[in-house]
Design a protein around this motif. Structure first.
Motif, PDB file in Angstrom:
ATOM      1  N   VAL A 185     -21.830   4.689-105.931  1.00  5.60           N
ATOM      2  CA  VAL A 185     -21.962   5.287-104.761  1.00  5.60           C
ATOM      3  C   VAL A 185     -22.852   4.677-103.569  1.00  5.60           C
ATOM      4  CG1 VAL A 185     -22.975   7.480-103.574  1.00  5.60           C
ATOM      5  CG2 VAL A 185     -21.307   7.781-105.916  1.00  5.60           C
ATOM      6  N   GLU A 235     -17.687   4.990-103.326  1.00  8.36           N
ATOM      7  CA  GLU A 235     -17.643   5.910-102.433  1.00  8.36           C
ATOM      8  C   GLU A 235     -18.844   5.871-101.500  1.00  8.36           C
ATOM      9  OE1 GLU A 235     -18.424  11.015-102.496  1.00  8.36           O
ATOM     10  OE2 GLU A 235     -18.297   9.774-104.404  1.00  8.36           O
ATOM     11  N   ARG A 250     -21.361   8.044 -99.345  1.00  7.41           N
ATOM     12  CA  ARG A 250     -21.885   9.621 -98.859  1.00  7.41           C
ATOM     13  C   ARG A 250     -22.687   9.563 -97.830  1.00  7.41           C
ATOM     14  NH1 ARG A 250     -23.066  11.372-105.234  1.00  7.41           N
ATOM     15  NH2 ARG A 250     -21.175  11.187-106.063  1.00  7.41           N
TER      16      ARG A 250
END
Length: 398
Positions: free
Chosen positions: A106, A133, A135
């Protein structure tokens, strides 16, 4: 203004009849820059040709300029490399951070970050194709969103739209407690407020130099790496100038044993020379004085605009301690109103969907400028001068 050595208007080429409130987007032209550029082009390039890499010491200019920037952002000598663009430096920092935390997937930023930072991260993650990912929680939720899944936290310290600030020390501490790598974007911080990169312990920081550092359009970017980790940083962009011995012409990359490993291509010498000259205006200036004067100017500006123009809504934090060196107001007809202001010599800028931005740069602004600007803003808003059709024609750059 209380800081005795501010403003320094005599050091800038300030157009007659203009109040410049857009130094948060592009700084003013410092005196001496034109002569320095001419010297670099005519005497060095023109007269010395390729010899100037040695005779004019072009080869060390990126490092020398980096050390001058370091003094303005609380970093040690040798910890800042210059060149390329801010987007490239974001890419380098995030790529290096992900290699430092291979078991995590992340990258954490926030929904208010400057779009290009997010674009670069998404492009990198797509290239890696490793299940990573990005965020982007709301800015106020960032600290509580940092957990053990986060490899890197990438934040811009001062929000480009509103001037809202993140607490650099606190968020860096939270990132480190969770085992994440911290990356700060100083695009709206460097030269605007005191920054303590060494003190907060961040692994990386990046920034541009054409805003508060007055390096000119397209001025080189910079990247900071904490000195104790630099030997373990693996550059994703292994460029010739980041090699430990570029002129050995080795076929395989061997990174320089310093932050220089994050240099990529041939340095932009003319632009670096301009930036080097522009940084002279900071001689004898304390960032603490800049910050104090900036707050005084912004408080006066907010009070005057709100008193005169109730149609505008403050979009920046009310608390000066949570605001960078800019003030933003929301207004339904913000784009047209800004064009009308610019037409009358008060230069700010506009950011979609409805934000009128005004940069407060104490190096060349004083209380008189603020009062004069407020008078023009009142005229434009109260008399609805922005309704002139010519102010509603959108330019490519807003």
């Amino acid at each position: 203004m209380s800081a005795s050595n501010l403003p320094k208007k005599e050091l800038f080429e300030l157009p007659e009849g203009v109040i410049y409130l857009d130094g948060n987007s592009l700084g003013c032209l410092p005196k001496g820059v034109v002569d320095r550029a001419s010297e670099t082009i005519e005497r060095e390039w023109g007269g010395q040709l390729i010899r100037a890499w040695n005779s004019a010491d072009w080869i060390s200019l990126p490092r020398r300029v980096g050390d001058r920037i370091a003094r303005l952002v609380g970093a040690a000598e040798g910890s800042i490399a210059t060149g390329d663009t801010l987007s490239i430096k974001v890419y380098q920092a995030v790529a290096a951070a992900l290699k430092m935390r291979p078991g995590r997937k992340v990258v954490l930023s926030d929904s208010g970050n400057f779009p290009t930072d997010l674009y670069m991260v998404r492009g990198l993650l797509q290239t890696l194709d490793g299940g990573h990912e990005l965020r982007t929680p709301e800015p106020e939720q960032v600290a509580d969103s940092i957990d053990e899944s986060v490899a890197a936290v990438l934040l811009t310290q001062v929000d480009y739209r509103t001037g809202r600030t993140h607490d650099m020390a606190e968020i860096t501490r939270r990132a480190h407690e969770a085992g994440a790598v911290m990356i700060w974007d100083l695009a709206h911080s460097a030269g605007a407020l005191p920054v303590d990169l060494a003190g907060c312990g961040t692994e990386f920081a990046v920034g541009c130099t054409y805003k508060y550092l007055n390096g000119g359009p397209g001025a080189p970017a910079f990247i900071y790496v904490r000195p104790d980790i630099v030997s373990g940083v693996e550059p994703a962009l292994a460029g010739w100038m980041g090699h430990d011995a570029p002129f050995a012409m080795e076929l395989f990359y061997r990174p320089a044993m310093s932050t220089e490993r994050l240099r990529v291509g041939t340095p932009p010498i003319v632009q670096l020379a301009i930036l080097d000259e522009a940084l002279n205006v900071w001689e004898g200036v304390r960032l603490e004085d800049i910050r104090k004067a900036s707050i005084e100017l912004s408080e006066l500006f907010i009070a005057e605009v709100e008193r005169r123009c109730p149609q505008l809504t403050l979009a920046s934090p009310r608390d000066a301690g949570k605001r960078g060196s800019q003030v933003s107001f929301a207004f339904e007809n913000g784009y047209a109103a800004m064009q009308a202001l610019i037409d009358r010599g008060v230069i700010g800028d506009f950011r979609a969907p409805n934000i009128m931005r005004f940069g407060l740069t104490p190096l060349y602004l004083d209380n008189g400028d603020i009062m004069s600007a407020a008078e023009v803003i009142e005229e434009v808003i109260s008399e609805e001068l922005y309704r002139d059709p010519k102010y509603n024609v959108r330019s490519r750059v807003t």
